[in-house]
Motif scaffolding. Structure first.
Motif, PDB file in Angstrom:
ATOM      1  N   UNK A   1       0.839  -1.206   0.000  1.00  0.00           N
ATOM      2  CA  UNK A   1       0.000   0.000   0.000  1.00  0.00           C
ATOM      3  C   UNK A   1       0.872   1.254   0.000  1.00  0.00           C
ATOM      4  N   UNK A   2       1.927   1.241   0.794  1.00  0.00           N
ATOM      5  CA  UNK A   2       2.827   2.395   0.857  1.00  0.00           C
ATOM      6  C   UNK A   2       3.502   2.672  -0.470  1.00  0.00           C
ATOM      7  N   UNK A   3       3.960   1.625  -1.136  1.00  0.00           N
ATOM      8  CA  UNK A   3       4.643   1.830  -2.408  1.00  0.00           C
ATOM      9  C   UNK A   3       3.673   2.182  -3.533  1.00  0.00           C
ATOM     10  N   UNK A   4       2.441   1.693  -3.473  1.00  0.00           N
ATOM     11  CA  UNK A   4       1.427   2.141  -4.434  1.00  0.00           C
ATOM     12  C   UNK A   4       1.119   3.624  -4.214  1.00  0.00           C
ATOM     13  N   UNK A   5       1.008   4.004  -2.937  1.00  0.00           N
ATOM     14  CA  UNK A   5       0.794   5.423  -2.616  1.00  0.00           C
ATOM     15  C   UNK A   5       1.978   6.258  -3.110  1.00  0.00           C
ATOM     16  N   UNK A   6       3.184   5.724  -2.957  1.00  0.00           N
ATOM     17  CA  UNK A   6       4.380   6.433  -3.419  1.00  0.00           C
ATOM     18  C   UNK A   6       4.350   6.623  -4.928  1.00  0.00           C
TER      19      UNK A   6
ATOM     20  N   UNK B   1       5.849   6.959   2.561  1.00  0.00           N
ATOM     21  CA  UNK B   1       6.974   6.162   3.063  1.00  0.00           C
ATOM     22  C   UNK B   1       6.704   5.655   4.476  1.00  0.00           C
ATOM     23  N   UNK B   2       6.020   6.454   5.279  1.00  0.00           N
ATOM     24  CA  UNK B   2       5.635   6.002   6.619  1.00  0.00           C
ATOM     25  C   UNK B   2       4.616   4.872   6.529  1.00  0.00           C
ATOM     26  N   UNK B   3       3.675   4.990   5.592  1.00  0.00           N
ATOM     27  CA  UNK B   3       2.700   3.924   5.382  1.00  0.00           C
ATOM     28  C   UNK B   3       3.408   2.641   4.962  1.00  0.00           C
ATOM     29  N   UNK B   4       4.475   2.787   4.196  1.00  0.00           N
ATOM     30  CA  UNK B   4       5.241   1.618   3.742  1.00  0.00           C
ATOM     31  C   UNK B   4       6.000   0.951   4.879  1.00  0.00           C
ATOM     32  N   UNK B   5       6.030   1.574   6.049  1.00  0.00           N
ATOM     33  CA  UNK B   5       6.646   0.937   7.205  1.00  0.00           C
ATOM     34  C   UNK B   5       7.912   1.571   7.709  1.00  0.00           C
ATOM     35  N   UNK B   6       8.372   2.638   7.075  1.00  0.00           N
ATOM     36  CA  UNK B   6       9.579   3.316   7.557  1.00  0.00           C
ATOM     37  C   UNK B   6       9.205   4.166   8.770  1.00  0.00           C
ATOM     38  N   UNK B   7       9.958   4.007   9.855  1.00  0.00           N
ATOM     39  CA  UNK B   7       9.620   4.720  11.088  1.00  0.00           C
ATOM     40  C   UNK B   7      10.604   5.817  11.457  1.00  0.00           C
TER      41      UNK B   7
END
Length: 136
Positions: free
Chosen positions: A21-26, A48-54
Motif C-alpha cells: 500500500x505504501x509503495x502504491x501510494x508512493x 513512506x511512513x505507510x510503507x513501514x519506515x519509522x
C-alpha cells in the motif's frame, strides 16, 4: 522468543500489506509530484511512513532521493518540450540548493518528535495560507 523477532522495543519490519500500500501510494505521489509538485515532500513522507519506515531521518533521506528522481524526469520532459524559462530556473536552482542545505542542517539538530511537529506545523501553515489567500 519466536524466530525472526528481535525482542524488546526493536522496530519490527513492515508488513507486506503496509509495504504494498505504501509503495502504491508512493507511485501515485510521484505521478502527482511530476505534474504539480506542491506538497509532494509531505505526501512522500506520509507514503513512506505507510510503507513501514519509522525513522524520520531515514524517511526524509528517502524522500529526498525519490524527489530527485521524480524532478529529474520532469525536468528532462520540460526541457525536451522547450517549456523552460532559464532566468527563473537559475534563481530557483540557487534558492532550492540553499534551502536544501540549510534544511538538512536544521533537521539534524532536531529530535524526531520535534522534527515531526515542525513538518506538521509548516504544512498546516502553508495549507491555511493557500486556502485563505484571495485570488488576484
Amino acid at each position: 522468543m519466536p524466530p525472526g523477532s528481535s525482542g524488546g522495543g526493536a522496530p519490527q519490519p513492515p508488513t507486506a500489506f503496509n509495504s504494498v500500500v505504501g509503495w502504491l501510494a508512493q507511485c501515485l505521489v510521484s505521478v502527482y509530484g511530476g505534474f504539480f509538485g506542491a506538497g509532494m515532500g509531505i505526501l512522500m513522507m506520509a507514503s513512506l511512513s505507510i510503507a513501514g519506515h519509522e525513522d524520520l531521518h531515514e524517511v526524509n533521506a528517502l524522500k529526498n532521493l525519490l524527489s530527485s528522481v521524480v524532478y529529474s524526469i520532469t525536468v528532462a520532459t520540460f526541457i525536451t518540450a522547450g517549456a523552460i524559462s532559464w532566468p527563473h530556473t537559475l534563481i530557483m536552482l540557487v534558492a532550492a540548493s540553499a534551502g536544501g542545505y540549510l534544511g538538512v542542517r536544521l533537521a539534524r539538530r532536531l529530535q524526531g518528535p520535534w522534527l515531526r511537529r515542525v513538518v506538521i506545523a509548516v504544512g498546516a501553515a502553508l495549507t491555511a495560507y493557500y486556502f485563505f489567500k484571495t485570488p488576484g
